[in-house]
Design a protein around this motif. Structure first.
Motif, PDB file in Angstrom:
ATOM      1  N   UNK A  22      24.803  54.958  28.406  1.00  0.00           N
ATOM      2  CA  UNK A  22      25.957  56.077  29.340  1.00  0.00           C
ATOM      3  C   UNK A  22      25.706  56.517  31.213  1.00  0.00           C
ATOM      4  N   UNK A  23      24.531  56.190  31.508  1.00  0.00           N
ATOM      5  CA  UNK A  23      24.290  56.748  32.763  1.00  0.00           C
ATOM      6  C   UNK A  23      25.430  55.315  33.723  1.00  0.00           C
ATOM      7  N   UNK A  24      24.613  54.322  33.299  1.00  0.00           N
ATOM      8  CA  UNK A  24      24.938  52.696  33.890  1.00  0.00           C
ATOM      9  C   UNK A  24      26.800  52.560  33.603  1.00  0.00           C
ATOM     10  N   UNK A  25      27.471  52.814  32.640  1.00  0.00           N
ATOM     11  CA  UNK A  25      28.621  52.617  32.274  1.00  0.00           C
ATOM     12  C   UNK A  25      29.622  53.944  33.654  1.00  0.00           C
ATOM     13  N   UNK A  26      29.314  55.304  32.771  1.00  0.00           N
ATOM     14  CA  UNK A  26      29.365  56.108  34.218  1.00  0.00           C
ATOM     15  C   UNK A  26      29.530  55.924  35.681  1.00  0.00           C
ATOM     16  N   UNK A  27      28.249  55.284  35.973  1.00  0.00           N
ATOM     17  CA  UNK A  27      28.276  55.035  37.309  1.00  0.00           C
ATOM     18  C   UNK A  27      29.491  53.578  37.968  1.00  0.00           C
ATOM     19  N   UNK A  28      29.568  53.000  36.586  1.00  0.00           N
ATOM     20  CA  UNK A  28      29.856  51.513  36.847  1.00  0.00           C
ATOM     21  C   UNK A  28      31.345  52.240  37.325  1.00  0.00           C
ATOM     22  N   UNK A  29      31.777  53.159  35.843  1.00  0.00           N
ATOM     23  CA  UNK A  29      34.134  53.422  36.265  1.00  0.00           C
ATOM     24  C   UNK A  29      33.475  54.377  37.269  1.00  0.00           C
ATOM     25  N   UNK A  30      33.020  54.775  37.808  1.00  0.00           N
ATOM     26  CA  UNK A  30      33.250  56.672  38.677  1.00  0.00           C
ATOM     27  C   UNK A  30      33.657  55.034  39.922  1.00  0.00           C
ATOM     28  N   UNK A  31      32.668  54.305  40.663  1.00  0.00           N
ATOM     29  CA  UNK A  31      32.671  53.452  41.239  1.00  0.00           C
ATOM     30  C   UNK A  31      34.250  52.169  41.635  1.00  0.00           C
ATOM     31  N   UNK A  32      34.218  51.639  40.160  1.00  0.00           N
ATOM     32  CA  UNK A  32      35.745  50.940  40.076  1.00  0.00           C
ATOM     33  C   UNK A  32      36.875  52.252  39.959  1.00  0.00           C
ATOM     34  N   UNK A  33      36.872  53.535  39.150  1.00  0.00           N
ATOM     35  CA  UNK A  33      38.065  55.105  39.563  1.00  0.00           C
ATOM     36  C   UNK A  33      38.523  54.788  40.977  1.00  0.00           C
ATOM     37  N   UNK A  34      37.258  54.942  41.730  1.00  0.00           N
ATOM     38  CA  UNK A  34      37.378  54.986  43.281  1.00  0.00           C
ATOM     39  C   UNK A  34      38.449  54.177  43.561  1.00  0.00           C
ATOM     40  N   UNK A  35      37.795  52.898  43.495  1.00  0.00           N
ATOM     41  CA  UNK A  35      38.606  51.899  44.312  1.00  0.00           C
ATOM     42  C   UNK A  35      39.815  52.248  43.500  1.00  0.00           C
ATOM     43  N   UNK A  36      40.481  51.817  42.327  1.00  0.00           N
ATOM     44  CA  UNK A  36      41.794  51.759  41.698  1.00  0.00           C
ATOM     45  C   UNK A  36      42.734  53.909  42.150  1.00  0.00           C
TER      46      UNK A  36
END
Length: 437
Positions: free
Chosen positions: A356-370
């Motif tokens: 869950x922490x790994x997915x949250x980190x990846x999701x936060x980074x890609x959301x910032x780019x978006x």
């Protein structure tokens, strides 16, 4: 894509769906031309010409030009969009709505019903405010032919009924048409403004206000920006998931590798639309205050569309709603739990909280780019349009909607084609089985 278009003519059901969709959109366009009783449409139109480039221009585009003519569809579908967004936000705050959302199809139907009721309330409130603004001359002196409670109630009922009809029309397109009815209504409203924009550009060229080289550069920029939006909207970050070989009773499930895709722009056009909806309130408040008052001067000097403070708040809201809406759509804990239940795991990451922490980190980074991408798309075209004096509104929000709906439309058509091909394959297999007997 070309083969898909050719195959449309071979499937009668898909033809009927497309014709039904076009018929409903034609009804919408006819209603957008019917003026609200008791107003002078020419006065409203002249007033909106003076508001060119403001937030009202964006909402006028969303309504397909109905707001500028104050037709019976003047409010457009924006009350429904606002109600939908607010209901989605409330499902996170109110436990009963969150539990209702988890009930599946039945819960979704109930939430959709609440959204419809909330849409009517918002439309009635906005239409009454609009009636008061018309009487007070906010949209031009003499816009109302016969002021009074009769006009206010008639306007409120007419505009609210117009929004309810558009909402029903969009749902009919979703169920009996090609799908994504509400998005197609907005899509059609944006497309109908293109001929008028080209006509304005042609008049500028004829009067030597625009050179042919500038026109070529403008179209090259639009094509390049559209291509960039298509490229990013299709972009994904695929998280690999390794599935182990399992034996359940006598059934053996083979292992393998699958992927969990995360879109670069998961929230789509929701952040800029919601940010624009919130930022229009200061403009509305300023219109109801004294033109020489302190509040009005602050709005005119600092918080006007296109200003530095306005754009800063606009970008901040886009980033905030991008993260907020993505968090509503994707819950890393639920995703990690589903991966664990299916017997999968992310290579190099422990199941459970680590996943869950790994997915949250990846999701936060890609959301910032978006979020940065959406902010740039919403601001850069406006700056360039103002710099070059483009005679029509060219905004990134409208571009995101057109590209997104266009891609979804092609996906819907291909899905119908694939389903028909699958049904044909199954029927052929059954026929071959009967003949074999």
């Amino acid at each position: 894509m070309s083969s898909s278009i050719q195959n449309i003519g071979r499937i009668p059901e898909l033809q009927r769906r497309i014709l039904f969709t076009l018929g409903m959109l034609a009804v919408y366009r006819v209603g957008a031309k019917i003026a609200t009783p008791g107003i002078d449409a020419d006065v409203i139109r002249q007033t909106f010409q003076g508001l060119e480039g403001s937030v009202f221009t964006l909402f006028n585009i969303f309504s397909g030009g109905a707001l500028e003519q104050l037709s019976i569809f003047a409010l457009g579908i924006m009350p429904y969009i606002s109600a939908s967004i607010i209901m989605q936000l409330l499902t996170v705050v109110i436990p009963s709505l969150e539990a209702l959302k988890r009930e599946g199809e039945r819960g979704q139907r109930q939430i959709s019903q609440y959204t419809r009721y909330f849409t009517i309330v918002l439309a009635a409130f906005q239409s009454m405010l609009l009636a008061y603004a018309l009487e007070n001359g906010q949209f031009g002196a003499g816009a109302v032919l016969d002021p009074g409670w009769s006009f206010r109630l008639t306007t409120a009922i007419t505009l609210t009924a117009g929004t309810a009809f558009i909402m029903w029309l969009g749902e009919q397109i979703t169920e009996r048409g090609i799908g994504n009815g509400i998005s197609l209504v907005i899509f059609s409203g944006i497309l109908v403004t293109i001929p008028g924009a080209l006509g304005q550009l042609y008049e500028r060229v004829r009067s030597d206000q625009f050179t042919l080289l500038e026109v070529i550069f403008l179209f090259a920029f639009i094509v390049a920006l559209t291509g960039f939006v298509v490229f990013v909207e299709r972009g994904q970050r695929r998280i690999p998931i390794q599935h182990a070989r399992r034996v359940v009773g006598r059934k053996v499930t083979q292992g393998g590798m699958s992927y969990f895709p995360l879109r670069v722009n998961t929230a789509n056009v929701i952040p800029p639309i919601f940010a624009s909806s919130l930022l229009i309130f200061p403009t509305t408040v300023a219109q109801f205050t004294d033109a020489s008052g302190t509040v009005n001067r602050i709005f005119q000097d600092y918080l006007f569309p296109g200003g530095l403070l306005y754009n800063g708040i606009y970008v901040g809201m886009i980033v905030f709603f991008a993260f907020f809406y993505t968090a509503i759509l994707i819950n890393p804990d639920d995703v990690a739990d589903n991966i664990r239940r299916s017997g999968g795991s992310i290579p190099g990451v422990r199941p459970g909280k680590s996943t869950a922490a790994f997915i949250d980190t990846v999701l936060s980074r890609i959301t910032l780019v978006g979020a940065v991408y959406v902010s740039a798309i919403c601001l850069v075209p406006v700056y360039l349009s103002d710099s070059f004096g483009v005679p029509f509104y060219f905004g990134g929000t409208a571009l995101l909607i057109v590209v997104g709906v266009g891609m979804d439309l092609m996906a819907q058509v291909e899905a119908h084609l694939l389903s028909r091909q699958y049904e044909g394959f199954v029927q052929g297999a059954r026929m071959r089985g009967r003949l074999g007997r």
